[in-house]
Design a protein around this motif. Structure first.
Motif, PDB file in Angstrom:
ATOM      1  N   ARG A   1      32.441 -11.844 -21.278  1.00 16.19           N
ATOM      2  CA  ARG A   1      32.257 -12.532 -19.998  1.00 16.19           C
ATOM      3  C   ARG A   1      31.886 -11.580 -18.859  1.00 16.19           C
ATOM      4  O   ARG A   1      30.984 -11.891 -18.061  1.00 16.19           O
ATOM      5  N   PRO A   2      32.558 -10.418 -18.724  1.00 19.69           N
ATOM      6  CA  PRO A   2      32.130  -9.496 -17.656  1.00 19.69           C
ATOM      7  C   PRO A   2      30.680  -9.048 -17.819  1.00 19.69           C
ATOM      8  O   PRO A   2      29.962  -8.896 -16.833  1.00 19.69           O
ATOM      9  N   GLY A   3      30.257  -8.840 -19.062  1.00 18.49           N
ATOM     10  CA  GLY A   3      28.873  -8.456 -19.287  1.00 18.49           C
ATOM     11  C   GLY A   3      27.903  -9.550 -18.893  1.00 18.49           C
ATOM     12  O   GLY A   3      26.842  -9.284 -18.308  1.00 18.49           O
ATOM     13  N   ILE A   4      28.255 -10.785 -19.197  1.00 18.35           N
ATOM     14  CA  ILE A   4      27.403 -11.913 -18.808  1.00 18.35           C
ATOM     15  C   ILE A   4      27.319 -12.008 -17.286  1.00 18.35           C
ATOM     16  O   ILE A   4      26.256 -12.278 -16.723  1.00 18.35           O
TER      17      ILE A   4
ATOM     18  N   LYS B   1      33.994  -7.517  -9.268  1.00 16.39           N
ATOM     19  CA  LYS B   1      34.934  -7.011 -10.258  1.00 16.39           C
ATOM     20  C   LYS B   1      34.364  -7.159 -11.664  1.00 16.39           C
ATOM     21  O   LYS B   1      34.388  -6.221 -12.463  1.00 16.39           O
ATOM     22  N   TRP B   2      33.840  -8.335 -11.960  1.00 13.99           N
ATOM     23  CA  TRP B   2      33.230  -8.564 -13.276  1.00 13.99           C
ATOM     24  C   TRP B   2      31.968  -7.736 -13.446  1.00 13.99           C
ATOM     25  O   TRP B   2      31.674  -7.253 -14.535  1.00 13.99           O
ATOM     26  N   PHE B   3      31.213  -7.579 -12.356  1.00 17.75           N
ATOM     27  CA  PHE B   3      29.950  -6.850 -12.436  1.00 17.75           C
ATOM     28  C   PHE B   3      30.198  -5.396 -12.841  1.00 17.75           C
ATOM     29  O   PHE B   3      29.532  -4.865 -13.731  1.00 17.75           O
ATOM     30  N   ILE B   4      31.157  -4.741 -12.211  1.00 17.29           N
ATOM     31  CA  ILE B   4      31.442  -3.332 -12.507  1.00 17.29           C
ATOM     32  C   ILE B   4      31.989  -3.178 -13.921  1.00 17.29           C
ATOM     33  O   ILE B   4      31.550  -2.303 -14.685  1.00 17.29           O
ATOM     34  N   SER B   5      32.945  -4.028 -14.295  1.00 13.40           N
ATOM     35  CA  SER B   5      33.498  -3.934 -15.640  1.00 13.40           C
ATOM     36  C   SER B   5      32.458  -4.294 -16.690  1.00 13.40           C
ATOM     37  O   SER B   5      32.464  -3.749 -17.801  1.00 13.40           O
TER      38      SER B   5
END
Length: 281
Positions: free
Chosen positions: A196-199, A268-272
């Motif tokens: 999900r973070p990669g998406i 947060k998701w973008f960086i991870s």
């Protein structure tokens, strides 16, 4: 120990200064545009210039939001960007999964071909694409513009998704298959939540890329009703009446705000997500 700490601190000074200088270079024009958006047109062009307006006003923002074409331009920008990213993910997720998990003849050549397509300048395809669309009567089609924009971000989407899937241990899928899960169930219920973070990272990059695209919409959808905020902004530069710099800066701030808010929401998701594909196993 104090000497080592002193050397370490001294070694960080160039990095801190470099970061500070880069920050000024990047944020300087943005802050200047923000300040100019609150100025009257007279103060915006006064010499010597003022850093901050003497009497800040919201008149420019009011004009932007009250413009009859603004909401249409905003809707087109949102529709094209979101639509292109959805199409790219619908194509990129299964393609990236197949590239990461399946072995077949010519796989490496195929992936390199996909990567090579992203290196072709979009300008090089403008003329043949324009003549093709004009011949079949598909100019000024929002669906066609969305598909063209999605085609430009699909290659990077496939490669990113493949890296994210490869970072997920294959043993997890093997266990799910032993329990009777189908391939679709594995992708939907297992792989997608894990990447999900990669998406989120891929979607963010895709939206920023398509949101800032000017040439595609300007060439393939020249009608005013089909233009985006970026096209409307550039058109102001060629306005025969002249450029209102204070109004233009307010327009820039409003046109940029949706992407800025979106990035802040998914930061947060973008960086991870960007770091997730770098670690395998």
């Amino acid at each position: 120990m104090s000497s080592a700490l002193s050397n370490r601190t001294g070694g960080q000074i160039p990095a801190v200064l470099g970061s500070f200088i880069i920050g000024i270079i990047v944020l300087g024009p943005i802050l200047w545009a923000f300040a100019t958006s609150f100025k009257t047109e007279v103060e915006a062009v006064v010499v010597p210039p003022t850093i901050w307006p003497n009497s800040p006003t919201l008149e420019n923002y009011t004009k932007v939001l009250q413009d009859a074409a603004f909401l249409t331009d905003l809707w087109n920008s949102v529709a094209y960007s979101v639509g292109a990213v959805i199409i790219a993910l619908l194509v990129g997720i299964p393609a990236g999964y197949a590239a990461a998990r399946f072995s077949f003849k010519g796989k490496r050549a195929l992936m390199l071909t996909v990567l090579a397509t992203s290196m072709v300048p979009g300008v090089a395809l403008l003329v043949p694409t324009y003549y093709l669309l004009e011949t079949v009567g598909l100019l000024n089609s929002g669906v066609v513009v969305t598909i063209i924009l999605s085609a430009r971000i699909i290659p990077q989407t496939v490669w990113f998704i493949a890296n994210f899937v490869e970072a997920v241990p294959i043993e997890i899928e093997d266990s799910a298959m032993i329990d009777g899960a189908s391939r679709f169930q594995i992708i939907w219920s297992l792989i997608l939540p894990l990447i999900r973070p990669g998406i989120a990272a891929v979607a963010t990059i895709g939206i920023v890329t398509t949101w800032n695209d000017y040439i595609t919409v300007a060439v393939f959808a020249p009608e005013v009703a089909k233009r985006t905020l970026q096209v409307a902004l550039v058109n102001q530069v060629f306005d025969a009446v002249g450029i209102s710099w204070s109004y233009m800066m307010a327009f820039v701030m409003v046109a940029s705000s949706p992407v800025i808010f979106m990035f802040g929401f998914v930061q947060k998701w973008f960086i991870s997500g960007l770091t997730a594909g770098a670690v395998k196993g």
